[in-house]
Design a protein around this motif. Structure first.
Motif, short mmCIF file in Angstrom:
data_model
loop_
_atom_site.label_atom_id
_atom_site.label_comp_id
_atom_site.label_asym_id
_atom_site.label_seq_id
_atom_site.Cartn_x
_atom_site.Cartn_y
_atom_site.Cartn_z
N SER A 36 0.82 -1.21 0.00
CA SER A 36 0.00 0.00 0.00
C SER A 36 0.86 1.26 0.00
CB SER A 36 -0.92 0.01 1.23
OG SER A 36 -0.14 0.00 2.42
N HIS A 37 0.20 2.37 -0.26
CA HIS A 37 0.82 3.70 -0.20
C HIS A 37 0.18 4.48 0.95
CE1 HIS A 37 2.74 3.26 -4.17
NE2 HIS A 37 1.62 2.63 -4.52
N ALA A 38 0.92 5.45 1.46
CA ALA A 38 0.41 6.31 2.52
C ALA A 38 0.57 7.77 2.14
CB ALA A 38 1.12 6.04 3.84
N VAL A 39 -0.38 8.58 2.59
CA VAL A 39 -0.29 10.04 2.50
C VAL A 39 -0.57 10.59 3.89
CG1 VAL A 39 -1.31 12.15 1.57
CG2 VAL A 39 -0.92 10.18 0.07
N CYS A 40 0.30 11.47 4.35
CA CYS A 40 0.12 12.12 5.66
C CYS A 40 0.04 13.62 5.47
CB CYS A 40 1.29 11.80 6.59
SG CYS A 40 1.64 10.06 6.82
N TRP A 41 -0.81 14.24 6.25
CA TRP A 41 -0.91 15.70 6.29
C TRP A 41 -0.39 16.16 7.65
CZ3 TRP A 41 -6.17 18.36 7.56
CH2 TRP A 41 -5.98 19.74 7.68
N PHE A 42 0.64 17.00 7.63
CA PHE A 42 1.22 17.58 8.84
C PHE A 42 1.03 19.09 8.84
CE2 PHE A 42 3.66 13.71 8.07
CZ PHE A 42 3.76 13.14 9.33
N ASN A 43 0.94 19.67 10.04
CA ASN A 43 0.99 21.13 10.10
C ASN A 43 2.45 21.57 9.98
OD1 ASN A 43 2.19 20.93 12.65
ND2 ASN A 43 0.29 21.36 13.75
N ASN A 44 2.68 22.87 9.92
CA ASN A 44 4.03 23.37 9.67
C ASN A 44 5.01 23.06 10.80
OD1 ASN A 44 3.76 24.74 7.03
ND2 ASN A 44 2.24 25.95 8.13
#
Length: 281
Positions: free
Chosen positions: A174-182
């Motif tokens: 599988s692939h992953a995408v993460c959203w982080f704040n600055n």
């Protein structure tokens, strides 16, 4: 649904025979990532005259189908903000159909040729009828002033994100995408057999939580950065993308055109910055 719950739905077990170079072999149970179709339908129109329309058929890993559908509708340019859909939506677990109900006042504009998007796990733009359509819908600028991200945060992602990928750790598929704040704080993570699906899931979660999809911060991709991934990021107003793998030439072009800092080949010792390097400190 959190990432751990999605993992349960996205893993299957199969019996395999493993062969070794020394001539021996063994039989064991292996975990594989689930790939199955979901059909995306929308219900739209005024309350007295509701209609249902099929929009897409997506090959995906089950779990987070509502977020996937909402994110896909957003990146396809069919919806634009949270108010375009009704406040209450239902996730159809274990089913092959996900319905998204549009707000009564919202008048959607569907593709002119009335096509149905067919999206497989390897291709996020397979429904595009021509080269011009690949440029998609990217009307959103980056939110606010350009933010500076410290390089130490980017280097830290290499280890941190490994623990955020239970589906990959269990199946390797599988692939992953993460959203982080600055500041490097995790805001959302999603996994899927298709990298573009994982990104749509993250964007869908953001849209469902926020009136306007204000994704301040940056995105992390566990693999390469293809142009369709940068296109979706630009649609959400993201101005920094960090990838473990390589970017494509068209991804670099889209990043440059949309003021996105594009980072690739990220590892413990170095990373490459292809566009807008001024955001890295």
């Amino acid at each position: 649904m959190d990432n751990q719950q999605s993992t349960i739905l996205s893993v299957d077990s199969v019996n395999i025979r493993r062969f070794f170079k020394n001539g021996s072999q063994e039989t064991l149970v292996d975990s594989v990532v689930v790939e199955s179709p979901v059909e995306i339908y929308v219900k739209y129109g005024p309350i007295e005259d509701r209609k249902i329309k099929k929009i897409a058929m997506i090959m995906r890993s089950p779990g987070d189908d509502l977020a996937l559908a909402v994110g896909f509708l957003f990146t396809a340019g069919i919806i634009h903000r949270r108010d375009d859909i009704l406040p209450t939506q239902k996730t159809t677990y274990f089913q092959k159909i996900q319905l998204v109900e549009f707000a009564y006042h919202f008048n959607p504009i569907f593709p002119k040729d009335d096509r149905i998007f067919i999206v497989n796990a390897a291709c996020g733009v397979c429904g595009a009828p021509n080269a011009e359509a690949l440029q998609g819908n990217i009307p959103y600028p980056s939110w606010g002033k350009p933010k500076i991200v410290k390089r130490e945060i980017i280097f830290g992602l290499v280890n941190e994100t490994k623990a955020l990928q239970p589906l990959f750790n269990k199946t390797g598929g599988s692939h992953a995408v993460c959203w982080f704040n600055n500041g490097g704080e995790l805001m959302q993570v999603a996994e899927d057999i298709g990298r573009h699906n994982a990104l749509d899931k993250v964007l869908g979660h953001a849209l469902l939580k926020d009136k306007n999809i204000r994704m301040e911060g940056f995105l992390f991709f566990s693999g390469r950065a293809g142009f369709e991934m940068l296109q979706k990021a630009a649609r959400a107003g993201i101005n920094l993308v960090v990838a473990i793998g390589a970017p494509s030439s068209l991804a670099i072009e889209i990043a440059e055109e949309n003021d996105i800092t594009l980072v690739g080949f990220t590892n413990h010792n170095s990373f490459n910055v292809y566009t807008q390097a001024h955001r890295i400190q």
